[in-house]
Scaffold this motif. Structure first.
Motif, PDB file in Angstrom:
ATOM      1  N   LEU A  31       0.797  -1.099   0.190  1.00 42.77           N
ATOM      2  CA  LEU A  31      -0.208  -0.106   0.023  1.00 42.77           C
ATOM      3  C   LEU A  31       0.845   1.150   0.056  1.00 42.77           C
ATOM      4  O   LEU A  31       0.732   2.249   0.664  1.00 42.77           O
ATOM      5  CB  LEU A  31      -1.074  -0.036   1.245  1.00 42.77           C
ATOM      6  CG  LEU A  31      -1.832  -1.064   1.284  1.00 42.77           C
ATOM      7  CD1 LEU A  31      -2.864  -1.011   2.569  1.00 42.77           C
ATOM      8  CD2 LEU A  31      -2.914  -0.941   0.101  1.00 42.77           C
ATOM      9  N   PRO A  35       0.616   1.730  -5.254  1.00 41.69           N
ATOM     10  CA  PRO A  35       0.138   0.324  -4.885  1.00 41.69           C
ATOM     11  C   PRO A  35      -0.264  -0.513  -6.405  1.00 41.69           C
ATOM     12  O   PRO A  35      -0.247  -1.766  -6.426  1.00 41.69           O
ATOM     13  CB  PRO A  35      -0.816   0.465  -4.090  1.00 41.69           C
ATOM     14  CG  PRO A  35      -1.430   1.803  -4.291  1.00 41.69           C
ATOM     15  CD  PRO A  35      -0.368   2.705  -4.647  1.00 41.69           C
ATOM     16  N   SER A 142       9.825  -0.441  -2.472  1.00 37.85           N
ATOM     17  CA  SER A 142       8.813  -0.794  -3.090  1.00 37.85           C
ATOM     18  C   SER A 142       8.945  -2.041  -4.013  1.00 37.85           C
ATOM     19  O   SER A 142      10.022  -2.197  -4.533  1.00 37.85           O
ATOM     20  CB  SER A 142       8.240   0.302  -4.014  1.00 37.85           C
ATOM     21  OG  SER A 142       9.305   0.700  -5.044  1.00 37.85           O
TER      22      SER A 142
END
Length: 173
Positions: A31, A35, A142
């Motif tokens: 998230l 995302p 990420s």
């Protein structure tokens, strides 16, 4: 304390602090800032893991039927899928791979700036500013191939510069 040993101590301290920032809550759900991109990368990686198909990855982007979709060559996805084979499926491992490339980026960027401008400027710019930049921390945590691309881009600049000044074949990758 000598200046070079102080620089080495600062180098390792900044790397360890930056690594700890990147590993903090590494197992949270996907998230982050983007995302949709992370979910897509995780889905491609999972499909590569289950299907073993690298060039024709399928993704359910537009309904129930899986379609072929490839944003870039899935080298990052293949690395994470191979980690899945040894450790098991978890989004955390995709983030850990990004963190490893992030630490590699910090180190190679330090060597690049040291070669160009010297140790003091390299400690300030590449290590301190890049390591603790909020955008750098977000990207390096990420589940997407951006950090791997940054690593290979900076590494190619460093090795090209070394090759062009030294003309040694070991820098010609």
């Amino acid at each position: 304390m000598k200046r070079s040993s102080l620089s080495s101590l600062l180098f390792f301290a900044i790397i360890l602090i930056g690594l700890s920032q990147r590993l903090y809550n590494i197992d949270i759900p996907i998230l982050d800032a983007k995302p949709h991109r992370e979910i897509h990368t995780a889905e491609e990686t999972r499909n590569i893991y289950y299907d073993g198909e690298l060039l024709f990855t399928k993704a359910k982007l537009w309904g129930d039927e899986p379609g072929y979709y490839l944003a870039e060559f899935p080298f990052y996805n293949a690395i994470v899928a191979s980690v899945y084979k040894f450790i098991g499926i978890s989004e955390t491992w995709g983030r850990v791979v990004s963190v490893v490339f992030s630490v590699g980026t910090i180190i190679i960027f330090y060597f690049l700036v040291t070669t160009l401008f010297g140790t003091e400027i390299a400690l300030l710019s590449s290590l301190f500013l890049y390591t603790f930049s909020p955008q750098s921390i977000i990207v390096s945590r990420s589940f997407q191939p951006d950090q791997m691309g940054i690593f290979f881009g900076i590494a190619s600049l460093y090795f090209f510069m070394q090759w062009s000044t030294n003309l040694r074949s070991r820098y010609y990758l």
